[in-house]
Design a protein around this motif. Sequence first.
Motif, short mmCIF file in Angstrom:
data_model
loop_
_atom_site.label_atom_id
_atom_site.label_comp_id
_atom_site.label_asym_id
_atom_site.label_seq_id
_atom_site.Cartn_x
_atom_site.Cartn_y
_atom_site.Cartn_z
N ARG A 106 12.04 51.47 20.93
CA ARG A 106 12.05 49.83 21.42
C ARG A 106 11.43 49.10 20.37
O ARG A 106 10.18 48.99 20.61
CB ARG A 106 11.65 49.68 22.86
CG ARG A 106 11.80 48.40 23.25
CD ARG A 106 12.01 48.29 24.83
NE ARG A 106 10.50 49.29 25.64
CZ ARG A 106 9.46 48.73 25.75
NH1 ARG A 106 9.27 47.35 25.32
NH2 ARG A 106 8.65 49.44 26.28
N GLU A 121 1.81 50.43 24.62
CA GLU A 121 3.04 50.91 25.22
C GLU A 121 3.31 52.05 24.54
O GLU A 121 3.92 53.28 25.21
CB GLU A 121 4.12 49.80 25.18
CG GLU A 121 4.09 48.81 26.14
CD GLU A 121 5.12 47.67 25.86
OE1 GLU A 121 5.40 46.70 26.87
OE2 GLU A 121 5.26 47.34 24.53
N ALA A 163 3.47 56.01 26.32
CA ALA A 163 4.82 56.74 26.18
C ALA A 163 4.46 58.11 25.32
O ALA A 163 4.82 59.03 26.09
CB ALA A 163 5.84 56.00 25.13
N ASP A 192 2.99 60.25 28.30
CA ASP A 192 3.91 60.43 29.30
C ASP A 192 4.53 61.86 28.58
O ASP A 192 5.16 62.72 29.54
CB ASP A 192 4.85 59.47 29.68
CG ASP A 192 4.07 58.63 30.42
OD1 ASP A 192 3.24 58.92 31.04
OD2 ASP A 192 4.76 57.43 30.75
N MET A 201 11.22 57.58 25.95
CA MET A 201 10.28 57.10 27.11
C MET A 201 10.14 55.69 27.13
O MET A 201 10.38 54.85 28.07
CB MET A 201 8.93 57.65 27.19
CG MET A 201 8.77 59.13 27.63
SD MET A 201 8.42 59.03 29.43
CE MET A 201 8.06 60.86 29.55
N LEU A 202 10.14 54.99 25.90
CA LEU A 202 9.79 53.74 25.47
C LEU A 202 10.90 53.02 25.69
O LEU A 202 11.02 51.75 25.98
CB LEU A 202 9.57 53.74 24.17
CG LEU A 202 8.49 52.60 23.52
CD1 LEU A 202 7.29 52.39 24.31
CD2 LEU A 202 8.11 52.83 22.17
N ARG A 203 12.12 53.58 25.35
CA ARG A 203 13.43 53.16 25.39
C ARG A 203 13.84 52.63 26.83
O ARG A 203 14.47 51.36 27.03
CB ARG A 203 14.55 54.02 24.99
CG ARG A 203 15.81 53.46 24.84
CD ARG A 203 16.97 54.17 23.85
NE ARG A 203 17.75 53.59 23.40
CZ ARG A 203 17.94 52.98 22.33
NH1 ARG A 203 16.73 52.79 21.61
NH2 ARG A 203 18.77 52.34 21.92
N SER A 204 13.19 53.30 27.95
CA SER A 204 13.31 53.17 29.30
C SER A 204 14.79 52.71 29.43
O SER A 204 15.07 51.55 30.32
CB SER A 204 12.37 52.21 29.92
OG SER A 204 12.48 50.91 29.28
N LEU A 257 10.65 62.13 31.96
CA LEU A 257 11.68 61.38 31.42
C LEU A 257 13.06 61.31 32.14
O LEU A 257 13.32 60.18 32.49
CB LEU A 257 11.78 61.92 30.15
CG LEU A 257 12.86 61.20 29.21
CD1 LEU A 257 12.56 59.88 28.81
CD2 LEU A 257 13.25 62.03 27.93
N ARG A 296 16.35 58.52 36.23
CA ARG A 296 17.46 58.07 35.41
C ARG A 296 18.78 58.95 35.72
O ARG A 296 18.69 60.15 35.80
CB ARG A 296 17.00 58.40 33.77
CG ARG A 296 15.89 57.67 33.38
CD ARG A 296 15.58 57.67 31.90
NE ARG A 296 14.76 56.57 31.62
CZ ARG A 296 13.53 56.64 31.70
NH1 ARG A 296 13.13 57.94 31.57
NH2 ARG A 296 12.68 55.45 31.44
#
Length: 277
Positions: free
Chosen positions: A104, A111, A115, A118, A157-160, A188, A192
């Motif tokens: 992202r 952030e 990520a 996580d 993860m960052l992309r969410s 992750l 989703r």
Amino acid sequence: MRGWIGFHQVSFHYPDSPRACLRDLEFTVRPGELVIVTGASGAGKSTLAKLLSRFYDPSAGAITLDGVPLDGLPLRFLREQIALLPQQTLILNGTVRENIACGRPGATDTEIERAARDAAAHDFITVLPEGYDTPIAPGTAALSGGQLQRIAIARAMLRSAPVLVLDEPTAGLDAIAARQVVRPLRRLMSGRTTIMITHDLSLAPAADRILVIDGGRLAETGTHEELLARDGAYARLALPPALRWSSSGRTRSSPASAPAPPRRRSAAPSARSTAPD
Ligand SMILES: Nc1ncnc2c1ncn2[C@@H]1O[C@H](COP(=O)(O)OP(=O)(O)OP(=O)(O)O)[C@@H](O)[C@H]1O
Ligand SMILES: [Mg+2]
């Protein structure tokens, strides 16, 4: 987008190949579901992932996201909705930080670090010579396969994004490295819509549905239990031969491999629970 995926009679052949690679695929994945796609090598599993991210378009039929045909969505917007972990982890020339941040663009250092934590990557990153600023390159030997996979997980993860597509997330990892990615992967996947392409069926009991692809067609679909009971293509992939050929069939409900993880979205009540019914 909520992440509702529909394949509607999808057929596909690669532009330079006369042979159909996928034929009449029909299935849906509801928001938040985990669907596992399995089948022999060359069956068309990765191709299915490529169609979903629109690296190619179907030759016939349509793919929809929340009911909208993919070609009716701006490409950039579509790809923001889908986090794809490809079969070969893509590493760019740049620092570890940049390799996570490309999930992202514009993400802050805080952030990025969250990520990485996580994804269970923070600890090995901080002991690299320059920590998050350590340069890496495609084909790097500085990080193990499992570490590269955790970088890819941090990036996702960052992309969410609401939709996650995992193509063989544990392939090429030894047993220890594979175990180390399972927990970050589950984190992750949580919340989703997840399509996981895999030969490793250890998560299959937790899947809402399993698709078995054979020669580009959907050969079987159902839950782990349903497909074992069918004793067809899936049972042949999932069970060691000794169990498959057992005449009683009693052993079939408990594969000899690792104990089944709890079903993903149920609040699995403990067997020892003393709470009254
Ligand atoms: N770019 C391409 N051009 C032409 N044919 C291709 C291309 N990529 C894959 N194929 C062919 O399409 C078929 C399906 O390939 P795909 O990569 O989807 O299989 P897969 O199920 O992911 O296999 P694996 O388990 O080995 O990853 C194979 O016969 C393959 O040779
Ligand atoms: Mg593949």
